[in-house]
Design an enzyme around this catalytic site. Structure first.
Site, PDB file in Angstrom:
ATOM      1  N   LYS A  52       0.758  -1.359   0.100  1.00  8.02           N
ATOM      2  CA  LYS A  52       0.063   0.062  -0.038  1.00  8.02           C
ATOM      3  C   LYS A  52       0.908   1.151  -0.087  1.00  8.02           C
ATOM      4  CE  LYS A  52      -3.558  -2.568   2.488  1.00  8.02           C
ATOM      5  NZ  LYS A  52      -4.455  -2.778   3.378  1.00  8.02           N
ATOM      6  N   GLN A  96      -5.022  -1.609   9.676  1.00  7.77           N
ATOM      7  CA  GLN A  96      -4.866  -2.642   9.019  1.00  7.77           C
ATOM      8  C   GLN A  96      -5.291  -4.107  10.121  1.00  7.77           C
ATOM      9  OE1 GLN A  96      -3.576  -3.481   5.751  1.00  7.77           O
ATOM     10  NE2 GLN A  96      -4.048  -5.583   6.024  1.00  7.77           N
ATOM     11  N   ASP A 119     -11.347   2.719   3.778  1.00  7.07           N
ATOM     12  CA  ASP A 119     -11.547   1.587   3.661  1.00  7.07           C
ATOM     13  C   ASP A 119     -13.359   1.106   3.981  1.00  7.07           C
ATOM     14  OD1 ASP A 119      -9.805  -0.364   3.267  1.00  7.07           O
ATOM     15  OD2 ASP A 119      -9.045  -0.606   5.607  1.00  7.07           O
TER      16      ASP A 119
END
Ligand code: NAD
Length: 281
Positions: A52, A96, A119
């Site tokens: 990422k 994460q 997200d």
């Protein structure tokens, strides 16, 4: 049978993001920023975060990673998220997953400012998705929708079977498909007869984490199969949830693993972060 090339499409999305970033810098002096919060030392999580960060660099984003030990308290994680919520250089915040067992994941996700929730896991964005309002949508299912669009696959009225019903994959996938006017069946581990659902579907989208779960006799001739699963097997290779070798000859379209949905997830993360930066006031 035609392969849906996620790697190529992700490359296209990323280069579009990169050109938009350049324009945004020139015209408004805005550099999109992404903050990643990484807890513990799970090798897979570290590998994803590294990918990422690299992708952010490639498209000209500002990015920071808060790397914290497993022993970190929930309060300290919350304080870091609040700091990022208030940081004007940060447009997107990503925690994460999975988080260590002593941390309440739902609580953590709720602390993220919904406007920086790239997200799409915050209940505010999930609610907006379900009601078909503009929202940040989870990157993996959003990437699958982008694939349908790229390959001119019309979803209206199609029978789609979604296998797997997690908050980050199956449920948002089903909402997006429903919003696109498909007829959606959602299946999961307690579904009585999975094959009876998959074998009727025009399109099967599977994200469960069980290598080879979807076999040739579970798919009808000419179906479209999207494999979200990523599983590392004993010989070290990556495979999906579909028995690709035997299923692919029956399909009109199918995604490979690797090189299918995986690269799209990061591309959509970049796209969501750019969207957030463009909405800066
Ligand atoms: P999860 O464990 O949270 O959810 C799994 C879902 O699959 C559950 O709803 C469960 O009921 C269902 N399931 C499990 N076994 C089943 C079975 N035998 N039959 C039917 N349903 C079954 O997992 P997740 O986070 O949703 O991830 C699912 C898979 O997708 C994993 O392989 C993961 O690595 C992959 N994934 C890929 C990407 C990507 O970028 N391509 C992103 C996220 C997740």
């Amino acid at each position: 049978m035609q392969l849906i090339d996620g790697k190529a499409l992700a490359g296209k999305v990323q280069s579009n993001v990169a050109s938009e970033v350049e324009a945004l810098k020139k015209e408004k002096n805005i550099v999109p920023g992404l903050a990643v919060i990484l807890i513990g030392d799970d090798p897979a999580s570290h590998a994803y975060v590294k990918m990422k960060a690299k992708a952010c660099e490639n498209v000209g984003f500002y990015s920071i990673t808060h790397n914290m030990p497993d022993s970190i308290s929930q309060e300290e994680i919350i304080a870091t998220i609040e700091m990022m919520n208030n940081n004007p250089r940060i447009d997107g915040i990503l925690v994460q997953l999975p988080l260590p067992a002593h941390v309440d994941t739902d609580k953590i996700l709720e602390v993220i400012d919904p406007k920086k929730d790239v997200d799409g896991f915050h209940a505010y964005n999930v609610g907006r998705l379900v009601t078909n309002l503009d929202a940040f949508v989870a990157c993996t299912p959003l990437g699958v929708m982008k694939m349908f669009e790229e390959y001119n696959i019309d979803l209206k009225g199609q029978d789609v079977c979604v296998v797997g019903a997690s908050n980050i994959v199956g449920k948002p996938m089903a909402s997006l498909l429903l919003n696109a006017e498909a007829t959606v069946t959602i299946t999961h581990i307690h579904t009585k007869d999975l094959k009876s659902h998959t074998s009727k579907a025009d399109i099967v989208v599977v994200g469960v984490g069980v290598p080879g779960l979807i076999k040739a006799d579970m798919i009808k001739e000419g179906a479209i199969v999207i494999d979200i699963g990523i599983n590392r097997i004993a010989d070290g290779s990556l495979v999906g949830d579909v028995d690709f070798k035997n299923v692919s000859p029956k399909c009109s379209y199918i995604t490979p693993v690797p090189g299918g949905v995986g690269p799209m997830t990061i591309a959509m993360l970049l796209s969501n972060t750019l969207k957030s930066a463009k909405a800066r006031v």
